[in-house]
Design a protein around this motif. Structure first.
Motif, PDB file in Angstrom:
ATOM      1  N   LYS A   1       0.822  -0.688  -0.272  1.00 59.30           N
ATOM      2  CA  LYS A   1       0.243   0.044  -0.209  1.00 59.30           C
ATOM      3  C   LYS A   1       1.030   0.831   0.227  1.00 59.30           C
ATOM      4  CE  LYS A   1      -4.094  -2.270   2.182  1.00 59.30           C
ATOM      5  NZ  LYS A   1      -4.958  -1.627   3.571  1.00 59.30           N
TER       6      LYS A   1
ATOM      7  N   VAL B   1       2.191   2.063  -3.048  1.00 58.43           N
ATOM      8  CA  VAL B   1       1.389   2.289  -4.252  1.00 58.43           C
ATOM      9  C   VAL B   1       0.732   3.519  -4.018  1.00 58.43           C
ATOM     10  CG1 VAL B   1      -1.383   2.131  -4.728  1.00 58.43           C
ATOM     11  CG2 VAL B   1       0.221   0.229  -4.791  1.00 58.43           C
ATOM     12  N   ARG B   2       0.774   4.434  -3.076  1.00 55.22           N
ATOM     13  CA  ARG B   2       0.662   5.288  -2.846  1.00 55.22           C
ATOM     14  C   ARG B   2       1.681   6.435  -3.036  1.00 55.22           C
ATOM     15  NH1 ARG B   2       0.239   8.525   3.116  1.00 55.22           N
ATOM     16  NH2 ARG B   2      -0.447  10.031   2.572  1.00 55.22           N
TER      17      ARG B   2
ATOM     18  N   ASP C   1       1.168   6.606  -6.658  1.00 54.18           N
ATOM     19  CA  ASP C   1      -0.226   7.400  -7.262  1.00 54.18           C
ATOM     20  C   ASP C   1       0.566   8.439  -6.833  1.00 54.18           C
ATOM     21  OD1 ASP C   1      -2.516   7.404  -7.758  1.00 54.18           O
ATOM     22  OD2 ASP C   1      -3.281   7.907  -5.594  1.00 54.18           O
TER      23      ASP C   1
ATOM     24  N   GLU D   1       2.793   4.828 -15.370  1.00 53.63           N
ATOM     25  CA  GLU D   1       1.049   4.422 -15.559  1.00 53.63           C
ATOM     26  C   GLU D   1       1.160   5.040 -16.820  1.00 53.63           C
ATOM     27  OE1 GLU D   1      -0.448   5.581 -11.205  1.00 53.63           O
ATOM     28  OE2 GLU D   1      -0.590   6.757 -12.655  1.00 53.63           O
TER      29      GLU D   1
ATOM     30  N   TYR E   1       1.869  -2.327 -11.000  1.00 57.20           N
ATOM     31  CA  TYR E   1       0.803  -1.514 -11.658  1.00 57.20           C
ATOM     32  C   TYR E   1       0.370  -1.236 -12.584  1.00 57.20           C
ATOM     33  CZ  TYR E   1       6.052   1.198 -11.110  1.00 57.20           C
ATOM     34  OH  TYR E   1       6.957   1.995 -10.730  1.00 57.20           O
TER      35      TYR E   1
ATOM     36  N   ARG F   1      -2.298  -2.813 -11.682  1.00 56.48           N
ATOM     37  CA  ARG F   1      -3.627  -2.565 -10.625  1.00 56.48           C
ATOM     38  C   ARG F   1      -3.731  -1.040 -10.523  1.00 56.48           C
ATOM     39  NH1 ARG F   1      -1.120  -4.849  -6.559  1.00 56.48           N
ATOM     40  NH2 ARG F   1      -1.596  -6.720  -7.013  1.00 56.48           N
ATOM     41  N   GLN F   2      -2.793  -0.076 -10.321  1.00 59.43           N
ATOM     42  CA  GLN F   2      -3.003   0.855  -9.956  1.00 59.43           C
ATOM     43  C   GLN F   2      -3.343   1.490 -11.305  1.00 59.43           C
ATOM     44  OE1 GLN F   2      -3.323   1.461  -7.122  1.00 59.43           O
ATOM     45  NE2 GLN F   2      -2.414   3.906  -7.134  1.00 59.43           N
TER      46      GLN F   2
ATOM     47  N   LYS G   1      -7.786   3.204 -12.232  1.00 62.97           N
ATOM     48  CA  LYS G   1      -7.230   4.794 -12.966  1.00 62.97           C
ATOM     49  C   LYS G   1      -8.499   5.108 -14.102  1.00 62.97           C
ATOM     50  CE  LYS G   1      -3.954   7.083 -10.084  1.00 62.97           C
ATOM     51  NZ  LYS G   1      -2.593   7.544 -11.070  1.00 62.97           N
TER      52      LYS G   1
END
Length: 243
Positions: free
Chosen positions: A90, A93-94, A97, A167, A206, A208-209, A213
């Motif tokens: 997490k 990922v944060r 992001d 991304e 990546y 998943r993120q 979006k």
């Protein structure tokens, strides 16, 4: 060829880690700057404009590594590689992001570090070059996803969506090869660089993120489809339009 003129900022409060990173980067021909906390890092970024930042997330003081990510990204596109002992996905990922381009989990090998640095700098240079080219718009057949390649803008369902640089490159590559199954290795090497190829778990973070979006239902994706054990495919047929 030595990377003349490339300046890298190390942000880490652990002196042994700083020494190791500094030695490796100097040996590869980079100019190295160092900061011990977030406040120092932002001041160095303001004064010296590094070409890349190696950033630890856990630092003392009121300005965290994540705060540095946010502040740097507001100012520009300087590549950020998070270098952290944190293993919580997490947190990774944060950081991604918030604008980090890549991450390395301590401990790591010198070869891996240098490969990531080269790849990040190369992507940054490629982005600058592409901004001088003629605009191109990639559009999904149902017109749900629009990508302006040069302006680096993405609209999903009529709404602007902010993607991190990595991304964006991943979505672009998938869309440019719509309908074609792309292996993990193909995606890693094409988006991150030839030094990559075996980090399938890294790619999944990546993907998943990105799904969060651009997909209406990320748990039931319509566009970025997993081919089990192989890779991914952007399923919607594509049309290319010039703006």
């Amino acid at each position: 060829m030595r990377p003349k003129g490339k300046r890298i900022l190390i942000v880490d409060d652990e002196l042994p880690i700083q020494r190791i990173l500094r030695k490796s980067l100097h040996a590869s021909g980079y100019e190295v700057l160092a900061a011990y906390n977030g406040e120092q890092a932002l001041e160095i970024v303001r004064l010296h404009q590094p070409d890349l930042i190696l950033l630890d997330l856990c630092m003392p003081g009121p300005v965290s590594g994540l705060d540095v990510c946010v502040a740097v990204r507001k100012q520009g596109k300087t590549p950020i590689i998070v270098v952290s002992a944190l293993i919580d996905e997490k947190e990774k990922v944060r950081a991604l992001d918030l604008g980090a381009d890549d991450y390395l989990t301590k401990p790591f090998g010198n070869n891996e570090l240098m490969a990531r640095v080269r790849a990040c700098l190369r992507r940054a240079q490629t982005t600058e070059t592409e901004e001088e080219e003629e605009p191109e718009l990639l559009v999904s057949e149902d017109k749900y996803i629009y990508m302006d390649v040069v302006r680096r803008q993405v609209r999903v369902g009529g709404q602007d969506v902010r993607l991190t640089p990595t991304e964006f490159e991943l979505l672009r590559y998938l869309m440019q090869h719509s309908g074609r199954v792309l292996t993990h290795r193909q995606l890693l090497r094409s988006v991150w660089g030839p030094e990559y190829g075996d980090e399938a778990d890294y790619l999944r973070v990546y993907v998943r993120q990105l799904r969060l979006k651009v997909e209406e239902e990320p748990s039931r994706p319509r566009y970025i489809i997993t081919e089990p054990g192989v890779g991914y495919v952007f399923r919607s047929p594509m049309k290319r339009e010039n703006i």
